[in-house]
Design an enzyme around this catalytic site. Structure first.
Site, short mmCIF file in Angstrom:
data_model
loop_
_atom_site.label_atom_id
_atom_site.label_comp_id
_atom_site.label_asym_id
_atom_site.label_seq_id
_atom_site.Cartn_x
_atom_site.Cartn_y
_atom_site.Cartn_z
N GLN A 1 -0.33 37.60 -32.26
CA GLN A 1 1.51 37.96 -31.73
C GLN A 1 1.55 36.70 -32.70
OE1 GLN A 1 4.36 37.83 -28.98
NE2 GLN A 1 4.43 39.66 -28.85
N LYS B 1 9.77 44.96 -2.84
CA LYS B 1 8.49 44.54 -2.23
C LYS B 1 7.54 45.70 -2.05
CE LYS B 1 9.31 39.64 -1.71
NZ LYS B 1 9.37 38.13 -1.24
N SER C 1 1.60 40.94 -24.43
CA SER C 1 1.14 39.76 -25.26
C SER C 1 1.80 39.02 -24.25
CB SER C 1 2.24 39.19 -26.09
OG SER C 1 2.38 38.35 -26.71
N TYR D 1 13.95 36.58 -30.32
CA TYR D 1 13.84 35.64 -30.89
C TYR D 1 14.20 35.49 -32.77
CZ TYR D 1 10.57 35.18 -27.14
OH TYR D 1 9.80 34.65 -25.65
N LEU E 1 4.84 26.44 1.51
CA LEU E 1 3.68 27.40 1.39
C LEU E 1 3.87 28.85 0.80
CD1 LEU E 1 0.36 27.34 2.30
CD2 LEU E 1 1.67 30.08 3.85
P1 FAD Z 1 -0.25 34.20 7.23
O1 FAD Z 1 -0.05 35.44 6.27
O2 FAD Z 1 0.94 33.92 8.41
O3 FAD Z 1 -1.64 34.87 8.50
C1 FAD Z 1 -2.04 34.43 9.33
C2 FAD Z 1 -2.85 35.12 10.52
O4 FAD Z 1 -3.19 35.03 11.58
C3 FAD Z 1 -2.30 36.05 10.86
O5 FAD Z 1 -2.40 37.48 10.84
C4 FAD Z 1 -2.07 36.29 12.55
O6 FAD Z 1 -1.60 37.10 13.35
C5 FAD Z 1 -4.03 35.92 12.67
N1 FAD Z 1 -4.07 34.49 14.03
C6 FAD Z 1 -3.28 33.47 14.32
N2 FAD Z 1 -3.56 32.89 15.19
C7 FAD Z 1 -4.71 33.75 15.55
C8 FAD Z 1 -5.83 33.75 16.47
N3 FAD Z 1 -5.69 32.78 16.88
N4 FAD Z 1 -7.01 34.69 16.32
C9 FAD Z 1 -6.76 35.51 15.46
N5 FAD Z 1 -6.05 35.80 14.99
C10 FAD Z 1 -4.92 34.83 14.25
N6 FAD Z 1 4.83 34.04 -0.73
C11 FAD Z 1 5.31 34.92 -1.49
O7 FAD Z 1 3.89 33.84 -2.68
N7 FAD Z 1 5.63 35.71 -2.65
C12 FAD Z 1 6.76 36.73 -1.50
O8 FAD Z 1 7.45 36.81 -2.17
C13 FAD Z 1 6.83 36.08 -0.72
N8 FAD Z 1 7.62 36.79 -0.08
C14 FAD Z 1 7.48 37.11 2.02
C15 FAD Z 1 8.55 37.99 2.03
C16 FAD Z 1 8.06 37.70 3.84
C17 FAD Z 1 9.53 38.61 4.30
C18 FAD Z 1 8.00 36.77 4.55
C19 FAD Z 1 7.31 36.68 5.54
C20 FAD Z 1 7.11 35.88 3.87
C21 FAD Z 1 6.82 35.73 2.28
N9 FAD Z 1 6.18 34.56 1.67
C22 FAD Z 1 5.36 35.24 0.51
C23 FAD Z 1 5.14 34.36 2.46
C24 FAD Z 1 3.70 34.46 2.86
O9 FAD Z 1 3.78 35.86 2.92
C25 FAD Z 1 2.70 34.19 3.41
O10 FAD Z 1 3.00 32.04 2.25
C26 FAD Z 1 1.26 34.22 3.64
O11 FAD Z 1 1.35 35.17 3.87
C27 FAD Z 1 0.67 32.90 4.07
O12 FAD Z 1 -0.43 32.92 4.21
P2 FAD Z 1 -1.82 32.54 5.75
O13 FAD Z 1 -2.70 33.61 5.11
O14 FAD Z 1 -2.05 31.37 5.65
O15 FAD Z 1 -0.60 33.04 6.97
P1 NAP Z 2 11.91 28.21 2.18
O1 NAP Z 2 11.75 28.55 0.97
O2 NAP Z 2 10.90 26.63 2.87
O3 NAP Z 2 12.76 27.94 3.09
C1 NAP Z 2 13.65 27.69 4.41
C2 NAP Z 2 14.71 26.80 5.01
O4 NAP Z 2 14.76 26.48 5.67
C3 NAP Z 2 15.65 26.55 3.50
O5 NAP Z 2 16.97 27.00 3.28
C4 NAP Z 2 15.79 25.29 4.73
O6 NAP Z 2 17.36 24.76 3.94
C5 NAP Z 2 16.38 25.90 5.70
N1 NAP Z 2 15.50 25.17 6.90
C6 NAP Z 2 14.20 23.84 6.63
N2 NAP Z 2 14.52 23.43 8.31
C7 NAP Z 2 15.87 23.62 8.65
C8 NAP Z 2 16.86 23.00 10.08
N3 NAP Z 2 15.33 22.10 10.80
N4 NAP Z 2 17.09 23.98 10.50
C9 NAP Z 2 18.01 24.56 9.54
N5 NAP Z 2 17.22 24.92 8.08
C10 NAP Z 2 16.82 24.10 7.67
O7 NAP Z 2 10.68 28.63 3.51
P2 NAP Z 2 11.23 30.09 3.72
O8 NAP Z 2 12.06 31.17 3.60
O9 NAP Z 2 11.13 30.34 4.86
O10 NAP Z 2 9.69 30.95 2.64
C11 NAP Z 2 8.62 30.32 3.18
C12 NAP Z 2 7.40 30.65 2.01
O11 NAP Z 2 7.56 31.89 1.61
C13 NAP Z 2 8.01 29.74 0.72
O12 NAP Z 2 6.77 29.00 0.72
C14 NAP Z 2 8.50 30.97 -0.33
O13 NAP Z 2 8.74 30.19 -1.21
C15 NAP Z 2 8.18 32.37 -0.31
N6 NAP Z 2 8.53 33.08 0.39
C16 NAP Z 2 8.46 33.70 -1.91
C17 NAP Z 2 9.19 34.61 -1.51
C18 NAP Z 2 9.52 34.52 -3.16
O14 NAP Z 2 10.45 35.21 -3.64
N7 NAP Z 2 8.90 34.30 -3.98
C19 NAP Z 2 10.07 35.60 -0.75
C20 NAP Z 2 10.00 34.66 0.46
C21 NAP Z 2 9.23 33.80 0.99
P3 NAP Z 2 18.14 23.69 4.45
O15 NAP Z 2 17.47 22.51 4.78
O16 NAP Z 2 18.72 23.35 2.64
O17 NAP Z 2 19.04 23.95 5.46
#
Ligand code: FAD
Ligand code: NAP
Ligand code: SF4
Length: 675
Positions: free
Chosen positions: A102, A423, A25, A168, A659
């Site tokens: 449910q 993860k 559910s 609940y 994003l």
């Molecule tokens: P990207 O993943 O950045 O992919 C872009 C790709 O383009 C790359 O592979 C790069 O090599 C390629 N590229 C760039 N320029 C060129 C070029 N000129 N020619 C060929 N290839 C190129 N999001 C969640 O929703 N949940 C999470 O739990 C989460 N955890 C995260 C944990 C970490 C540590 C990180 C770093 C990110 C996490 N994210 C999470 C964020 C998520 O991974 C990103 O939002 C997502 O990957 C964005 O997807 P994208 O395809 O736009 O870009």
């Molecule tokens: P984010 O969630 O936007 O966090 C960026 C952090 O940087 C914030 O704490 C912000 O806080 C700080 N920041 C922003 N501009 C800054 C500046 N100029 N100088 C200093 N600090 C600055 O982005 P992210 O952590 O890079 O994650 C990217 C995306 O991946 C997010 O959308 C996130 O949701 C996703 N993601 C999700 C998970 C998950 O578990 N769901 C895990 C990883 C990533 P202050 O402005 O308060 O300093």
């Protein structure tokens, strides 16, 4: 047959469940949406066609006080007619699939001033004190459950599941701290069980023998002072005697401080508890929680932990889960990564549920990947989540797709995410997309940085730029000092990390980086025992609630870590609604210092200079990790946008702020459905 246990039918005497899989559910919000019953009919019938044995609907209240204001209920003939849309479509699609309603009476968790409970005791996670039921009120609640079951039968359901867990109504009668009554429904355990038993007994009487009645029991409620093992067993036996067909085991109350379905929970971590209860009962038992691949389900059944396996979120992620398992196409399963981002987080935020890896979930009537009538040559640049989703869907629809990435593997930032302890499920998404590339004949070109002049209209009819992001380097004095490193370099292992670490930025990535650098022990998914130790669960002795008197044993980080943000909100406030607390708690138990309202002054040999609450201070960091968000990587798009090439931007390249992979995959999927 690779999964003989999973595909064995279960004979219930009066009917047979075609295999051992159940879609558990989930309240998705469709129940209350305009046209919701039509949408639910499409959503559930796809799962029925996809091979599941039995479906349990999202929770439906038996009366007004049983649900939050506006929550769907089944208490009238008019509502029966709506439910017939769902049952009719499911049975027409797959006559041998069972669908049960449910019945969920939220009790003190109902967000309504009419909320009721055995005693006027506020739940830790509720804002209001519920109204204490009097004897007449109790009788009404029991009768409303029974009436709801009878109406469900009229509506064409094969059975009902009555939820007796999670905090609940029914469960609040069972536990002493929420039931302080001194009448026949309170005091002794015999009295506290009466409400649950009466509901099952009278329901069975009302619906006859040939109707499935499931009771969901809190086999381990994760509450300090919760139910003891003896109480669980006694209740199970009494529910069985009262006429239940099946008992479904549940492992939490919503207010408990133990994660039970988040991605850090090991697969099938709780099924041994069901296995122990199964030895005490004769009717079939359902187990659940973090069972997301067929081999995991098969192992659970082989161990004898349960008769049936409930998978809820995995069926959001892939409606054809069971068909793919049957045909031994497991590598085509789009696996639930237990992120909660588009399902539970949506539910708790009042948004219709979906799925991060499958945006069609709950949107089956609006997002469809139909064969194209106008095949195009499409180049997708960037094989991160956005590019992967776009390329595989466009190819599935019949377009000729070339997918380029500069890296030598697909996945983009998911290749960083998958390295974070807890993860590991992100590997599955990359395995899935890798397989889809093969199945749909996407022409994959890795190790290729593509330039604009390779993408002219003579080569491609349409170019999709999914080049993602570049980490932001904030303008802090000393940002180029050798001790300042980007999170990308830390996760990839390109740069060493010292013993005193300041992390600038406490978003999702700042938290993930702290998880990585504060983690001790081997990398990779932890087993159920390690998980139990870290969260204070005693599976072996089952004290009250499984947790009473058990202290979490968490190794403090060897490093001294400061996680910093500029905002004055509590650190981690912006993390996922249902998972954020687990990350905050895990890091604080490891000793990570979390500071808000920080102004960064400079980075130098002494460390990170900050100003906070009017005072300056130096964090003596030998490494300063920059996790300050991202900026779109758009140079390729900029080079193409004023040319004759048809070009679009998706994912992080389109919008970096806020994003995440959910938004990236969703945007890509909707766009690829239309090209
Ligand atoms: P990207 O993943 O950045 O992919 C872009 C790709 O383009 C790359 O592979 C790069 O090599 C390629 N590229 C760039 N320029 C060129 C070029 N000129 N020619 C060929 N290839 C190129 N999001 C969640 O929703 N949940 C999470 O739990 C989460 N955890 C995260 C944990 C970490 C540590 C990180 C770093 C990110 C996490 N994210 C999470 C964020 C998520 O991974 C990103 O939002 C997502 O990957 C964005 O997807 P994208 O395809 O736009 O870009
Ligand atoms: P984010 O969630 O936007 O966090 C960026 C952090 O940087 C914030 O704490 C912000 O806080 C700080 N920041 C922003 N501009 C800054 C500046 N100029 N100088 C200093 N600090 C600055 O982005 P992210 O952590 O890079 O994650 C990217 C995306 O991946 C997010 O959308 C996130 O949701 C996703 N993601 C999700 C998970 C998950 O578990 N769901 C895990 C990883 C990533 P202050 O402005 O308060 O300093
Ligand atoms: Fe699973 Fe995440 Fe999809 Fe929910 S959103 S079903 S947790 S993959």
């Amino acid at each position: 047959m690779k999964y003989p246990k999973l595909f064995a039918p279960l004979d219930l005497g009066f009917t047979t469940i075609r295999n051992r899989s159940i879609m558990g559910s989930m309240h998705t919000g469709l129940e209350e949406t305009e046209n919701g019953f039509e949408r639910m009919a499409a959503y559930f019938s796809e799962r029925a066609a996809g091979g599941i044995g039995m479906i349990i609907t999202g929770g439906i209240a038996p009366n007004d006080e049983g649900g939050s204001d506006g929550h769907a209920k089944l208490s009238s003939q008019a509502e029966v007619e709506q439910h017939k849309i769902v049952t009719g479509r499911v049975h027409a699609t797959a006559p041998d699939v069972k669908i049960c309603l449910q019945i969920l009476h939220s009790g003190p968790l109902a967000r309504t001033k009419n909320a009721v409970a055995p005693s006027a005791i506020k739940s830790r996670i509720s804002k209001q004190i519920p109204n204490e039921l009097d004897a007449q009120g109790i009788e009404k609640q029991i009768n409303d459950h029974v009436k709801c079951a009878v109406l469900a039968q009229k509506a064409g359901y094969d059975g009902v599941e009555i939820i007796g867990s999670a905090g609940y109504l029914v469960s609040t009668f069972l536990v002493e701290k929420t039931n302080q009554r001194d009448d026949e429904y309170g005091g002794s355990y015999e009295n506290r069980m009466r409400f649950a038993i009466e509901i099952i007994r009278r329901t069975r009487e009302a619906v006859g023998n040939n109707f499935i009645v499931i009771f969901r029991i809190a086999a381990m409620d994760m509450l300090h002072g919760g139910m003891s093992w003896d109480e669980v067993v006694t209740l199970g036996k009494r529910i069985e005697a009262a006429g239940a067909t099946i008992i479904s085991t549940h492992f939490t109350w919503h207010e408990s401080a133990v994660p039970t379905i988040a991605t850090m929970v090991p697969r099938a971590a709780f099924t041994s508890v069901t296995g122990r209860l199964r030895k005490e009962l004769t009717i079939p038992l359902i187990t659940s929680n973090r069972i997301n691949m067929p081999d995991v389900a098969e192992q659970v059944l082989t161990r004898g932990d349960a008769d049936l396996v409930s998978m809820a979120r995995p069926l959001l992620a892939d409606s054809d889960f069971m068909l793919k398992a049957r045909d031994e196409r497991e590598d085509e399963i789009n696996t639930c990564i237990a992120c909660n981002q588009a399902c539970l987080d949506h539910t708790f935020n009042g948004i219709t549920s979906s799925c991060l890896v499958n945006p069609r979930a709950c949107h089956e009537t609006e997002l469809n990947f139909l064969p194209t009538k106008n095949q195009k040559r499409i180049a997708v640049i960037g094989a991160g989540p956005a590019g992967l989703a776009y390329a595989t869907i466009a190819a599935e629809r019949g377009h000729r797709v070339s997918l380029f990435d500069a890296a030598d593997e697909i996945g983009g930032q998911f290749n960083l995410a998958k390295k974070i302890p807890g993860k590991e499920e992100f590997y599955e998404t990359l395995r899935y997309y890798g397989k889809m590339i093969e199945v749909h004949n996407v022409d994959l070109k890795l190790g290729r940085i593509v330039s604009a002049d390779e993408l002219g209209p003579d080569q491609f009819d349409h170019v999709v730029v999914a080049t993602g992001i570049a980490p932001r380097k904030p303008a802090i004095d000393g940002i180029d000092h050798e001790k300042a490193v980007l999170y990308t370099d830390v996760i990839k292992g390109n740069k060493p990390v010292g013993n005193k670490v300041a992390v600038i930025g406490a978003g999702g990535i700042g938290f993930d980086v702290c998880e990585l650098i504060s983690h001790s022990g081997p990398s990779g998914a932890v087993d159920a025992n390690v998980f139990a130790r870290e969260w204070g669960i005693d599976f072996d002795n089952h004290p009250r609630g499984g947790v009473t008197g058990v202290e979490p044993v968490v190794a403090k980080s060897d490093r001294e870590i400061w996680l910093l943000q500029r905002k004055d909100t509590p650190v981690g406030r912006g993390l996922g609604r249902t998972t954020g607390w687990t990350h905050r708690l895990a890091l604080s138990r490891r000793g990570v210092n979390m500071l808000n309202s920080v102004e960064y002054l400079k980075i130098d040999d002494e460390g990170l200079h900050i100003q906070r609450e009017g005072k300056t201070a130096i964090i003596p960091a030998d490494t300063v990790i920059i996790c300050a968000g991202q900026e779109s990587e758009r140079s390729l798009y900029d080079a193409l946008k004023d040319t004759s090439t048809s070009v679009e931007l998706i994912g992080g390249a389109f919008k970096a702020a806020e994003l995440d992979a959910k938004a990236a995959i969703k945007q890509a999927s909707y766009s690829a459905a239309e090209i």
